[in-house]
Enzyme design. Structure first.
Site, PDB file in Angstrom:
ATOM      1  N   TYR A   1       0.804  -1.226   0.000  1.00 40.03           N
ATOM      2  CA  TYR A   1       0.000   0.000   0.000  1.00 40.03           C
ATOM      3  C   TYR A   1       0.839   1.281   0.000  1.00 40.03           C
ATOM      4  O   TYR A   1       0.496   2.239  -0.709  1.00 40.03           O
ATOM      5  CB  TYR A   1      -0.993  -0.016   1.167  1.00 40.03           C
ATOM      6  CG  TYR A   1      -2.246  -0.783   0.810  1.00 40.03           C
ATOM      7  CD1 TYR A   1      -3.297  -0.177   0.139  1.00 40.03           C
ATOM      8  CD2 TYR A   1      -2.362  -2.137   1.112  1.00 40.03           C
ATOM      9  CE1 TYR A   1      -4.433  -0.880  -0.212  1.00 40.03           C
ATOM     10  CE2 TYR A   1      -3.493  -2.858   0.765  1.00 40.03           C
ATOM     11  CZ  TYR A   1      -4.524  -2.221   0.094  1.00 40.03           C
ATOM     12  OH  TYR A   1      -5.642  -2.938  -0.262  1.00 40.03           O
TER      13      TYR A   1
ATOM     14  N   GLU B   1      -8.723  -6.751   4.429  1.00 38.78           N
ATOM     15  CA  GLU B   1      -8.091  -7.889   3.750  1.00 38.78           C
ATOM     16  C   GLU B   1      -7.461  -8.858   4.735  1.00 38.78           C
ATOM     17  O   GLU B   1      -7.524 -10.082   4.540  1.00 38.78           O
ATOM     18  CB  GLU B   1      -7.073  -7.355   2.731  1.00 38.78           C
ATOM     19  CG  GLU B   1      -7.760  -6.708   1.539  1.00 38.78           C
ATOM     20  CD  GLU B   1      -6.952  -5.632   0.848  1.00 38.78           C
ATOM     21  OE1 GLU B   1      -5.706  -5.618   1.000  1.00 38.78           O
ATOM     22  OE2 GLU B   1      -7.556  -4.786   0.168  1.00 38.78           O
TER      23      GLU B   1
END
Length: 395
Positions: free
Chosen positions: A95, A137
């Protein structure tokens, strides 16, 4: 919490995102892959070439900016995307890489100095959104790992059996190479399948819906050999004994067990999640008369899983209708339309009164037209469910 100042600045960028959004996301992917070529093993390069992934990301970024002061509106989309990310094996440490390149793309396309308030605000906003996805997630990974027969990451499976369904479609029966158990899954869910086709220098990951019922010693996917389909062509050219790698079943396009009646409408290979949902409801003991299953195909020759559906209909006696673009063998010749659909709903005693949910999947034009038809018959958004193959999109 996002500061009031950040919210105001991000919302002020909405007009720029509406005008330059896809240019920004296209620039983002160029920068991302130039600095991190290994990520080409994760992202679908065909969707990149077609412009589908940059367009989907541009829509997502715009939606985030428009709703940054009311993030609850985005939760259904976040859940769908998180499950798609889980099928790809996206990790938390990726990310920051994405965020760095996204901010660089915004700066490049909008020609902003490095200390511009918009970049600072978007940096803060991105970090908050990234944390939301990372948490969502990780929850999916943990649940999949802890399930009986479950796992985390990619697991090797072997193609145990291949069945030709139509001239373009085959079913692949996949068994874990280690011989261990596999978990239960919900009808409509999919697996992320990783392969290394000879036509690609990278690993390729695709999502394939599970087209069988849960509780068996295999997972079945039913795929169409697409013209530009690197992985679908690889599968169709494979033989029994070939190995592939799967992420655990995931996805949120599933049947609503709290609804009394269910209408399933499948277009072509869009039958794959649809049939899984119907099988699950039948396993749960739903009255078959509370199911209307409509299959739309080019013709009878291209009717996927025809014999299986006819056999199941003989034993379960759900309402089963067929539409064929060509030929007179079906219950309707031509495209499904609102008039035909209304008649079949009435014949089965289904009404748009909140007691019936409608699920459909197939080519995007098919679903766009069907979505309008279903709405015209009085079904609300809460009772309409669909899945788009490929990047997440709205009809």
């Amino acid at each position: 919490m996002i500061s009031t100042e950040t919210i105001e600045i991000v919302k002020s960028t909405v007009p720029l995102l509406e005008e330059h959004g896809q240019a920004i996301t296209s620039c983002f992917y160029e920068k991302l892959f130039a600095e991190n070529p290994d990520l080409k093993n994760v992202f679908n390069q065909v969707n990149q070439t077609r412009g589908e992934q940059p367009r989907a990301l541009a829509d997502a970024v715009l939606a985030y900016a428009q709703n940054i002061d009311n993030l609850s509106v985005l939760l259904p989309a976040v859940e769908r995307i998180a499950h798609k990310h889980a099928s790809l094996g996206i990790q938390a440490n990726q990310y920051p890489i994405v965020g760095k390149n996204l901010l660089a793309a915004i700066q490049t396309v909008l020609d902003l100095p490095g200390d511009h308030p918009a970049l600072t605000a978007w940096g803060e906003a991105y970090d908050i959104l990234a944390d939301i996805f990372i948490h969502a997630e990780e929850t999916i990974y943990a649940v999949n790992e802890q399930a009986k027969g479950g796992w985390r990451g990619f697991r090797e499976f072997t193609i145990d059996k291949i069945v030709t369904e139509t001239p373009e479609v085959k079913s692949f029966y996949l068994k874990p190479s280690d011989g261990a158990a596999i978990p239960a899954f919900k009808g409509g869910q999919f697996v992320g399948l990783k392969a290394n086709p000879s036509a690609s220098e990278f690993d390729e990951i695709r999502q394939y819906s599970l087209s069988d019922e849960s509780g068996k010693d295999h997972l079945r996917i039913t795929t169409k050999e697409e013209v530009e389909g690197l992985v679908s062509n690889h599968l169709h050219q494979s033989s029994e004994g070939t190995t592939v790698f799967l992420q655990a079943p995931t996805g949120v396009f599933t049947a609503n067990s709290n609804t009394k009646k269910h209408v399933f409408i499948a277009g072509g290979v869009g039958i794959t999640p649809i049939i899984g949902m119907m099988y699950e409801l039948l396993q749960q003991g739903i009255n078959p008369k509370d199911i209307l299953f409509i299959q739309c195909s080019r013709n009878q020759k291209h009717q996927i899983l025809k014999d299986e559906l006819n056999s199941r209909n003989e034993t379960s006696a759900f309402h089963f209708k067929t539409c064929f673009d060509e030929g007179t063998e079906g219950d309707h010749q031509g495209y499904l339309n609102a008039g035909v659909l209304q008649q079949w709903l009435a014949d089965a005693d289904f009404t748009a009164d909140g007691s019936t949910d409608v699920y459909f999947c197939g080519p995007t034009p098919f679903m766009s037209a069907l979505n309008k038809q279903v709405q015209s018959l009085g079904f609300s958004d809460e009772n309409i469910h669909y899945e788009v193959f490929g990047p997440t999109a709205q009809l």
